[in-house]
Design a protein around this motif. Sequence first.
Motif, PDB file in Angstrom:
ATOM      1  N   GLY A 121      42.804  43.678  39.555  1.00  0.00           N
ATOM      2  CA  GLY A 121      43.314  44.065  40.864  1.00  0.00           C
ATOM      3  C   GLY A 121      44.713  43.606  41.182  1.00  0.00           C
ATOM      4  O   GLY A 121      45.205  43.820  42.289  1.00  0.00           O
ATOM      5  N   VAL A 148      37.631  44.390  39.950  1.00  0.00           N
ATOM      6  CA  VAL A 148      38.844  44.222  40.731  1.00  0.00           C
ATOM      7  C   VAL A 148      39.361  42.788  40.668  1.00  0.00           C
ATOM      8  O   VAL A 148      40.559  42.534  40.822  1.00  0.00           O
ATOM      9  CB  VAL A 148      38.591  44.653  42.200  1.00  0.00           C
ATOM     10  N   CYS A 169      40.425  42.096  45.361  1.00  0.00           N
ATOM     11  CA  CYS A 169      40.885  41.155  44.335  1.00  0.00           C
ATOM     12  C   CYS A 169      40.843  39.733  44.868  1.00  0.00           C
ATOM     13  O   CYS A 169      40.400  38.820  44.179  1.00  0.00           O
ATOM     14  CB  CYS A 169      42.302  41.529  43.899  1.00  0.00           C
TER      15      CYS A 169
END
Length: 487
Positions: free
Chosen positions: A441, A437, A283
């Motif tokens: 995320g 992500v 992330c």
Amino acid sequence: MSATTDVAIVGAGFAGLGLAIRLRRQGVDDFVLLERADDVGGTWRDNRYPGVACDVPSHLYSFSFRPAPDWSRVYAPGAEIQHYLRTAVDEEGVTGHLRLGTEMRSARWTGEHWEIDTGRGTWRARVLVLAAGRLTEPRIPDVPGLDDFAGPVLHTARWDPGFDPAGLRVGVVGTGASAAQVIPRLAGRARRLVVLQRTPAWVLPRGDRAYTAAERSRFTRDPAAARRLREDIFDDAEQAVAARRRVRPAIDELRDRAQRHLHAQVGDAGLRARLSPGYEIGCKRIVLSDELYPALDRDDVTLEDTALTGLEPGAAVAASGRRHALDALVLATGFHTTRQPYAERVHGRRGSLARHWSDGMSAYASTAVHGFPNMFVLDGPNASLGHNSAVYMIETQIDYVLGALAHLRATGAPLEVSAAAERAYVRDVDDAARDTVWLRGGCRSWYLDEASGRLTLLWPGSARSFRERNARFDPAPYLGAAQVAPA
């Protein structure tokens, strides 16, 4: 001074130099390369902190059309990368086109050409290429007392080579990519080191080493061997895109690898807990390091696991309320990435580029912007990666720009991408990013626009998919000349 050129390139880092070299190799000489600093190299000129190095393997982090077989290490030090770029300038005949100490103060589309004010004269150019990069303007934290702090304050991108940490109590703000490189170089040299961590980073093994003399000799003698190594590195990196798209088991395997690395290098369970991220891996930018965790585990290093909130005379104050005595402060706090300062200086048919990007950076093919005829942006909106080499992406964009320039020479008509084409491209990027992500995320990163929350820095797919879509110039999405001409 007033001068005329066909193509004005702003910025002499990888992107600007890459385009200049390709133009020279095509026999094109009617261009100028404007650089505000006193040397070339971009990121690798500005970042000179101890330990600075690339986090992409050397043989991939170089131009495919200008391989360097004799890299000293798997991950090249920053000074070696800048030397590579300086050598390219000298050997590719770019020097005569280079104007150092020449900053673009403003650029305006007149209806026929771009008028570029540099403070040292005005350039009139048919084409403007913005190659100013994304990691150029240091982000300085807005904390009380910073301006009044009596000791040295250094940002990693504005390092003072005369700074000596010996005998000093030094604070480092940040635990991202730059911090992970500079912290091990300060630990053990400083009297005491305090690391102020707002958010822990996911860290993977780096595996750096020096190339042996035999390896370097083989790559020099056998260019095919160096080319195969580059291709293998690229293919290995491409596999990582599956984890960024949250595909299982790829993301689980990546997370497990990082957790094993943490457990292998940090024996204390309490410290491990404070170094364990609370968001999904990928992330935020993943750090590659074999040295960060051992440095943080030293007795003379303190990890403050809350953010810096203020500075007092001789001390840093953290969000926890703890105070840490300091003589010097190092800011490893990154850059202004999604809101580029140069955007305020560029004015197209309907206003500034900053205004056009008020909801986040955007461009058709990540390169052309509606309302800005004959202008192209390199290494800009959705043109970088979270898993592979930025140089590969830059080369893809260079191919696109070269195709556009050939079309311009053939037709003479201004090129402006349509608003509909830009909107459709942005929709495609946003759709592709939705389940990645970076958006799912559980973090906020410098990849995302502060206002809209859109992923504006990274391409949400593979490097190959970017090239398949964006390497070839197609005039179809562009307006006709009659729709472009008025200023």
